[in-house]
Scaffold this motif. Sequence first.
Motif, short mmCIF file in Angstrom:
data_model
loop_
_atom_site.label_atom_id
_atom_site.label_comp_id
_atom_site.label_asym_id
_atom_site.label_seq_id
_atom_site.Cartn_x
_atom_site.Cartn_y
_atom_site.Cartn_z
N GLY A 1 -10.52 28.14 13.43
CA GLY A 1 -11.94 28.15 13.80
C GLY A 1 -12.67 29.40 13.35
O GLY A 1 -13.62 29.83 14.01
N ILE A 2 -12.26 29.98 12.22
CA ILE A 2 -12.84 31.25 11.81
C ILE A 2 -14.33 31.13 11.48
O ILE A 2 -15.11 32.03 11.79
CB ILE A 2 -12.04 31.85 10.61
N LEU A 3 -14.76 30.01 10.87
CA LEU A 3 -16.19 29.86 10.56
C LEU A 3 -17.03 29.81 11.82
O LEU A 3 -18.10 30.44 11.89
CB LEU A 3 -16.42 28.60 9.72
N GLU A 4 -16.55 29.09 12.83
CA GLU A 4 -17.30 29.01 14.09
C GLU A 4 -17.40 30.38 14.74
O GLU A 4 -18.43 30.74 15.33
CB GLU A 4 -16.62 28.01 15.05
N VAL B 1 -12.71 38.87 9.27
CA VAL B 1 -12.23 37.50 9.14
C VAL B 1 -10.81 37.48 8.58
O VAL B 1 -10.46 38.29 7.73
CB VAL B 1 -13.16 36.64 8.26
N ASP B 2 -10.01 36.55 9.10
CA ASP B 2 -8.64 36.35 8.65
C ASP B 2 -8.44 34.85 8.50
O ASP B 2 -8.70 34.10 9.44
CB ASP B 2 -7.65 36.94 9.66
N PRO B 3 -7.98 34.38 7.33
CA PRO B 3 -7.86 32.94 7.12
C PRO B 3 -6.85 32.26 8.03
O PRO B 3 -6.87 31.03 8.18
CB PRO B 3 -7.43 32.83 5.64
N ARG B 4 -5.98 33.05 8.66
CA ARG B 4 -4.96 32.46 9.53
C ARG B 4 -5.48 32.17 10.94
O ARG B 4 -4.78 31.54 11.73
CB ARG B 4 -3.76 33.42 9.60
N TYR C 1 -8.04 29.71 0.21
CA TYR C 1 -8.97 28.58 0.28
C TYR C 1 -9.57 28.40 1.68
O TYR C 1 -10.66 27.84 1.84
CB TYR C 1 -8.26 27.29 -0.16
N ARG C 2 -8.87 28.89 2.71
CA ARG C 2 -9.35 28.72 4.08
C ARG C 2 -10.59 29.59 4.36
O ARG C 2 -11.25 29.41 5.38
CB ARG C 2 -8.23 29.05 5.07
N LEU C 3 -10.87 30.52 3.45
CA LEU C 3 -12.06 31.36 3.61
C LEU C 3 -13.26 30.83 2.83
O LEU C 3 -14.35 31.38 2.92
CB LEU C 3 -11.76 32.79 3.16
N ASP C 4 -13.06 29.76 2.06
CA ASP C 4 -14.15 29.24 1.24
C ASP C 4 -15.38 28.89 2.07
O ASP C 4 -16.52 29.15 1.66
CB ASP C 4 -13.69 28.00 0.46
N GLU C 5 -15.18 28.30 3.24
CA GLU C 5 -16.32 27.91 4.06
C GLU C 5 -17.05 29.14 4.60
O GLU C 5 -18.28 29.12 4.78
CB GLU C 5 -15.88 27.01 5.22
N VAL C 6 -16.33 30.22 4.81
CA VAL C 6 -16.96 31.47 5.25
C VAL C 6 -17.79 32.06 4.11
O VAL C 6 -18.93 32.50 4.31
CB VAL C 6 -15.90 32.49 5.73
#
Length: 371
Positions: free
Chosen positions: A142-145, A136-139, A172-177
């Motif tokens: 749609g990383i969670l999907e 996973v990369d926060p950039r 912070y963009r990885l928080d949902e993951v």
Amino acid sequence: MSTNEQPNLEYKIHNIHCHIFTIKYLPKKFIGWYFPTTLVKKKWVANLLMRLVKKLAPRIAGFVYSAFKKDQKDIFNELRGYYPENTKFCPLTVDFDYMNAGKAQYNFLQQLEDVADLKRYYENKNFDVFLPFICVDPRRDGILELVKKYIEEEKFTGIKLYPALGFFPDDYRLDEVYAYAEANHIPITTHCIPKNKNHFRYKPTKEMVNKAKERFSEFYDTKDSRSSYDFAKYLNHPKNYEYILKKFPKLKINLAHFGGNEEWDKYLDVSDENFKKDRNWYSIIRKMMLTYDNVYADISFTVYDARLYPVLRNVLKTPKAKERVLFGSDFYMLQKDYSERRFGMDVRGYIDDDEFWLMAETNPKRFLFNE
């Protein structure tokens, strides 16, 4: 598992850390602007480069080794051949698309599809040996999907992080993951070694530098901001995960490489003046393993150096910490030093059977699978 409980062993080795991607998935300028990866497709060039890098740049020898392989199945079959037939492996995918080293012949999404195809191939053969992790990369939008697709539909086992490619792991963009992984007991393996060839290739941004200065003020060196290679140690630092664990305390995290052989050497040779043990990565990770019930560390690549076996033996005799050590080899990166089978046999020959199966089966099962 309590230290007094006797595990029900099946005597199946779990190699928690390996790689099978070929050079076709590496960005064009991964080796350097002076030697595009596209040139290494020719065997005579690959042979010449391998001889050169073993002497001049051994850290990239493993990647050149992959140029000799036709595809990921070819690499995985060689890896399997070094172990008993029922051994389980965790191939770790890596998202190179944002490291700013040019384009690869096959991008990350194609890498994932090819790994998913390979997983189906072994399942159809009734070989339950292939347990891949999605990087996973926060950039990536749609990383969670994307994670949900490969975990839920393609039955990937875990999540891989490689912060040195250009991000702090507590982005912070990885928080949902992380929330998804914590809720579903999905294991995360993250690269945790100060420096290596695999790092982002642009000047650290002002935002990155300011965060590193604030977080690591005790030892931040302003010279590190001139080089992505030097700056990557702040992205990889184990202390970053304490911020994540404050938000997601039940997250299962493997701090891969256990800090690396250079940090283990420092632990052995450098005095902890004023008892500032938090400056040594081995000490930091070991303390985290004792503090958190769900922090692990694999020994991949790090203990190829036999001089470090006493450190491994020491941690395998430490209550609680010994239940967090995982066996992994970092294949095929290891190929530059000696063969995969030698690595496994040397490690097993130094420790006793109980210690080996704790590291190779009992602990990995706890890390990989739901209770």
